[in-house]
Design a protein around this motif. Structure first.
Motif, short mmCIF file in Angstrom:
data_model
loop_
_atom_site.label_atom_id
_atom_site.label_comp_id
_atom_site.label_asym_id
_atom_site.label_seq_id
_atom_site.Cartn_x
_atom_site.Cartn_y
_atom_site.Cartn_z
N SER A 86 0.82 -1.22 0.00
CA SER A 86 0.00 0.00 0.00
C SER A 86 0.85 1.26 0.00
O SER A 86 0.31 2.36 -0.15
CB SER A 86 -0.92 0.01 1.22
OG SER A 86 -0.21 0.32 2.41
N LYS A 157 -8.31 -1.58 8.66
CA LYS A 157 -8.97 -0.61 7.78
C LYS A 157 -8.32 0.76 7.90
O LYS A 157 -8.09 1.44 6.88
CB LYS A 157 -10.45 -0.52 8.15
CG LYS A 157 -11.25 0.46 7.30
CD LYS A 157 -11.51 -0.08 5.92
CE LYS A 157 -12.52 -1.19 5.94
NZ LYS A 157 -12.91 -1.62 4.57
N THR A 160 -4.97 0.90 6.09
CA THR A 160 -5.05 0.86 4.63
C THR A 160 -5.92 1.96 4.07
O THR A 160 -6.17 2.00 2.86
CB THR A 160 -5.61 -0.50 4.17
OG1 THR A 160 -6.91 -0.71 4.75
CG2 THR A 160 -4.69 -1.65 4.59
N ALA A 164 -7.84 3.10 0.23
CA ALA A 164 -9.16 2.47 0.38
C ALA A 164 -9.96 2.50 -0.92
O ALA A 164 -10.83 1.65 -1.13
CB ALA A 164 -9.94 3.17 1.49
N GLU A 165 -9.68 3.45 -1.80
CA GLU A 165 -10.46 3.56 -3.03
C GLU A 165 -9.88 2.71 -4.15
O GLU A 165 -10.42 2.69 -5.26
CB GLU A 165 -10.53 5.03 -3.45
CG GLU A 165 -11.28 5.90 -2.43
CD GLU A 165 -11.28 7.38 -2.81
OE1 GLU A 165 -11.39 7.67 -4.01
OE2 GLU A 165 -11.15 8.22 -1.91
N ASN A 167 -9.46 -0.78 -5.69
CA ASN A 167 -10.07 -2.10 -5.60
C ASN A 167 -9.30 -3.16 -6.38
O ASN A 167 -9.51 -4.35 -6.18
CB ASN A 167 -11.51 -2.06 -6.10
CG ASN A 167 -12.41 -1.24 -5.18
OD1 ASN A 167 -12.31 -1.37 -3.97
ND2 ASN A 167 -13.25 -0.40 -5.75
N GLY A 194 -10.89 -6.14 -4.69
CA GLY A 194 -11.86 -5.91 -3.63
C GLY A 194 -11.33 -4.94 -2.60
O GLY A 194 -10.53 -4.05 -2.91
N ASP A 195 -11.76 -5.11 -1.37
CA ASP A 195 -11.30 -4.25 -0.28
C ASP A 195 -10.02 -4.84 0.31
O ASP A 195 -10.01 -6.00 0.76
CB ASP A 195 -12.38 -4.14 0.80
CG ASP A 195 -11.93 -3.30 1.98
OD1 ASP A 195 -11.71 -2.10 1.80
OD2 ASP A 195 -11.78 -3.87 3.07
N THR A 198 -10.21 -6.12 3.97
CA THR A 198 -11.00 -7.35 4.11
C THR A 198 -10.20 -8.55 3.63
O THR A 198 -10.25 -9.63 4.24
CB THR A 198 -12.31 -7.24 3.31
OG1 THR A 198 -13.04 -6.10 3.77
CG2 THR A 198 -13.17 -8.48 3.48
N SER A 400 -18.64 -2.56 10.15
CA SER A 400 -17.46 -2.08 9.44
C SER A 400 -17.83 -0.96 8.49
O SER A 400 -19.00 -0.57 8.38
CB SER A 400 -16.80 -3.23 8.67
OG SER A 400 -17.72 -3.76 7.71
N ASP A 402 -16.62 1.04 4.49
CA ASP A 402 -15.84 1.06 3.26
C ASP A 402 -15.89 2.47 2.68
O ASP A 402 -16.91 3.17 2.79
CB ASP A 402 -16.40 0.08 2.23
CG ASP A 402 -16.19 -1.36 2.65
OD1 ASP A 402 -15.03 -1.77 2.75
OD2 ASP A 402 -17.19 -2.07 2.88
N VAL A 404 -15.99 4.43 -0.73
CA VAL A 404 -16.37 4.13 -2.12
C VAL A 404 -16.36 5.40 -2.95
O VAL A 404 -16.53 6.51 -2.43
CB VAL A 404 -17.76 3.46 -2.19
CG1 VAL A 404 -17.74 2.13 -1.45
CG2 VAL A 404 -18.83 4.37 -1.62
#
Length: 741
Positions: A86, A157, A160, A164-165, A167, A194-195, A198, A400, A402, A404
């Protein structure tokens, strides 16, 4: 200047890798544009807390200017690898591991002081906190892991959040794959989109310890079961050369296998080590295997990161002669880092909030607990606190969020998943008090709770007790608004217990007192710190003389009471507090119009404060004064003292009166670091008594008492064993299981 022949030799060596990367351009593991070198993949194995050694490895690779073109990781290797992919540096990784409160992260429930007040009240019961579910057909239902990973998930979370945006894991600073295991098939599942948080969380979900994570319809657990050193995944990504780091936990020796836990760990180790051996065998002469010598550092020693990190450095430095051929110049390495950098450390500005509600509770109830401000940068600590508060209602398996991106706007999606083993729950418990002199009481209990009875979160709870105190209790708790501030709480209860009567320390009577009680209560919650509650109570019962002079009073009684009570509770632990306060003040009146045999008025007040004296020590101060305003409460409404921390040298309920006063100072020292069974040494100094007439309340009529004890905060509840003494010669050793306050 490089000799022309040397330059030509270098080009010939790199040519096969350049051609391979050209032919497999779709593979993400390749050097930055223009670089004429092999693609290098870093493979990080699982091993729990031993994974801190990965950071030491990465630091040496950075110092040697060795570019990493892709990363694959399993379990803890997926955590370190994902954070490095990351955009974190080795310095940031080390700082994270050394400052992270792992004890806090590896728990589910929020700190007690942040739990809803209703949940705090349940600590007064002596029920085991674990509450398995029961289906409508009577089948027992259990969670898929001891921990749901609520707080760990939020920690990952947050770490990261800068990516986060993203995927597609190929778009991270370094292309990345996490490896998990499908618990249904046992097959490897490679997560590349994905996330990110997660995916990392799924990869480290040790079966039995953490709940499985559902992704794309698959239930995923720790990847070590299928591929603990995912060399094959790095090859599939396009790595020409693999640097593999193996921090797997070695199998236990015969002497180390002593109980069912060690046998279970050994069985898991068979699976992990078997597939790890296959991965090690697949390495070629061009690849490099690094095996840090972690000695006695176990997979659970998260507090030993500062010991594990240097082992990774030492093991990597031993491989420097092999690693140097992979190094590039300072300029080339800088260009590699710049080309890969994508991490943005500023929190995103939020344009919208959406609730993904997978429960029977209203969206409005969930939304009322969130403080996300539209048009402002996301306040991550505040959001985490809000989500933990929602989780603390004990209705959810996971809560949780996310980040987006939709139609050019950035939003937060909050997901709340109701417990899969609910909404019907069973609990058991027991209470015990004995003074080693033959006077003992013992009670066992079972409870049934049904949650989420309606959109506002109504609950029905029933408790059955047997033993020294027999009880059947049922209540309905119903919030009245989406903020769950106002509530009504009707209750029904039947209770029967043996009450001893003493005179000058001698037992003169034993009563069997039984009563049926109904109450209608209502109130308003005051945040998570307290509540204001009032209502009316009716009771009818009888006191039968079992032992004693037949001339002593007995017979039927009726009660009709109205009350108003203000309560607060911010203690971090009810049984062994280190910080916070707890108290209440209540006005109670027996009212003839409500059916009371006698009219009377009482005021009950208690305040307890806990003050830390360093990390392990605390001082608890308690003051309690209960008084009958006209000295005329009936016998069933008298105040009782005696027992552990209630003038410790007396037997339970040995002293009674129209008034009761207590002043206490309690010292606690934690003497171990085992979080499953925190153990304390304690001592108390107590002053108090009961009085029948207001004129008798003087310091001269106050008794001094004290105790020395050992306490354990066990899964059954708090257990205390010790010795108590009260002025006048009353003393006894005691064993106490239950809430002493």
């Amino acid at each position: 200047m490089m000799h022309p022949r040397s330059r030509l030799t270098g080009l010939l060596v790199a040519l096969p890798f350049v051609l391979a990367n050209t032919a497999l351009a779709e593979q993400p593991c390749r050097p930055e544009a223009g670089a004429e070198r092999p693609a290098i993949g870093l493979v990080l194995s699982g091993g729990g807390a031993r994974g801190a050694a990965h950071v030491g490895v990465i630091r040496v690779l950075e110092e040697l200017n060795i570019p990493i073109d892709c990363i694959t990781g399993t379990s803890m290797g997926s955590i370190i690898g994902g954070l490095y992919a990351s955009g974190m540096t080795s310095d940031e990784l080390e700082q994270t591991l050394l400052t992270l409160d792992w004890d806090d992260a590896l728990q589910d429930n929020p700190p007690r002081e942040d739990r809803p007040f209703r949940r705090k009240l349940e600590d007064e019961d002596f029920l085991v906190k674990a509450a398995p579910g029961i289906s409508d057909k009577g089948e027992l239902k259990l969670p898929s892991g001891l921990l749901q990973g609520q707080r760990l998930g939020l920690v990952i979370k947050q770490l990261t959040l800068p990516v986060a945006e993203i995927n597609d894991f190929d778009q991270l600073s370094i292309p990345y794959r996490a490896v998990a295991t499908d618990i249904v098939t046992g097959h490897e599942v490679v997560l590349g989109s994905g996330d990110l948080a997660t995916a990392m969380r799924a990869s480290m979900s040790v079966p039995g310890a953490f709940s499985a994570v559902e992704i794309d319809g698959k239930l995923l657990v720790d990847g070590g079961m299928a591929n603990n050193i995912p060399v094959s995944v790095a090859r599939e990504m396009g790595a020409d050369i693999v640097i593999a780091v193996d921090i797997s936990t070695p199998l236990a020796t015969r002497d180390e296998i002593k109980n069912v836990l060690s046998i279970t760990a050994q069985l898991s180790g068979f699976l992990t080590n078997a597939n790890a051996e296959v991965s090690r065998a697949s390495l070629t002469d061009n690849d490099i295997l690094i095996v840090p010598d972690l000695g006695n550092i176990t997979s659970a020693d998260f507090d030993r990161a500062d010991d594990a990190i240097p082992t990774g450095r030492v093991a990597t430095e031993e491989k420097i002669p092999q690693l140097r051929r992979l190094a590039v110049t300072e300029e080339q390495y800088t260009a590699h880092v710049v080309a890969r950098s994508k991490r943005i450390d500023e929190p995103p500005v939020i344009d919208f909030v959406r609730i993904d509600n997978r429960s029977r509770i209203s969206d409005d109830v969930l939304n009322s607990r969130l403080r996300i401000k539209i048009g402002e940068p996301l306040d991550v600590p505040a959001l985490e606190k809000d989500l933990n508060n929602i989780y603390g209602t004990d209705l959810y398996e996971n809560v949780s969020y996310d980040i987006v991106e939709e139609d050019g706007k950035t939003g937060v999606v909050v997901t709340a998943v109701e417990k899969s083993w609910g909404p019907n729950y069973l609990q058991g418990g027991l209470a015990l008090e004995g003074n080693f002199s033959g006077s003992n009481s013992f009670t066992i209990a079972a409870s049934y709770t049904r949650t989420a009875m309606n959109r506002l979160g109504g609950e029905w709870r029933t408790i059955v007790q047997l033993g020294s105190e027999r009880r059947l209790f049922t209540e309905w708790y119903q919030p009245l608004d989406i903020n769950t501030r106002w509530f009504v709480n009707p209750k029904l209860e039947w209770r029967s217990q043996i009450i001893n009567q003493f005179n000058s320390g001698d037992k003169i009577a034993e009563y069997d007192v039984s009563q049926f009680r109904a109450s209608l209560e209502a109130g308003r919650g005051l945040g998570f710190w307290g509540e204001l509650r009032g209502g009316v109570r009716w009771a009818t019962g009888e006191a039968d003389l079992e032992v004693g002079d037949p001339a002593l009073p007995e017979g039927d009684f009726d009660q009709g009471e109205a009350f108003l009570r203000l309560s607060l509770d911010t203690l971090n632990n009810l049984y062994f507090p280190h910080t916070g306060a707890r108290g209440s003040i209540e006005y109670l009146a027996g009212v003839d119009a409500l059916g009371a045999d006698e009219e009377y008025e009482q005021v009950l007040s208690t305040i307890l404060g806990a003050f830390p004296l360093g990390e392990r020590n605390s001082l608890v101060l308690l003051a309690r004064f209960n008084t009958t305003l006209d000295d005329d409460a009936p016998i069933e409404s008298l105040f009782r003292g005696g027992g552990f921390l209630q003038l410790s040298g007396f037997e339970e309920n040995e002293i009674t009166g129209q008034h009761l006063g207590l002043l206490e100072a309690i010292y606690l020292r934690r003497i171990n670091d085992f979080n499953l069974l925190p153990t304390y040494l304690g001592a108390s100094l107590e002053f108090g008594n009961t009085w029948n007439d207001t004129s008798d309340i003087t310091w001269d009529n106050t008794l001094a008492a004290g105790s020395l004890f050992l306490g354990v905060d066990s899964f059954l509840g708090p257990v205390y064993v010790g010795y108590g003494y009260t002025e006048g010669g009353n003393h006894a050793g005691f064993l106490f299981l239950g809430n002493p306050f």
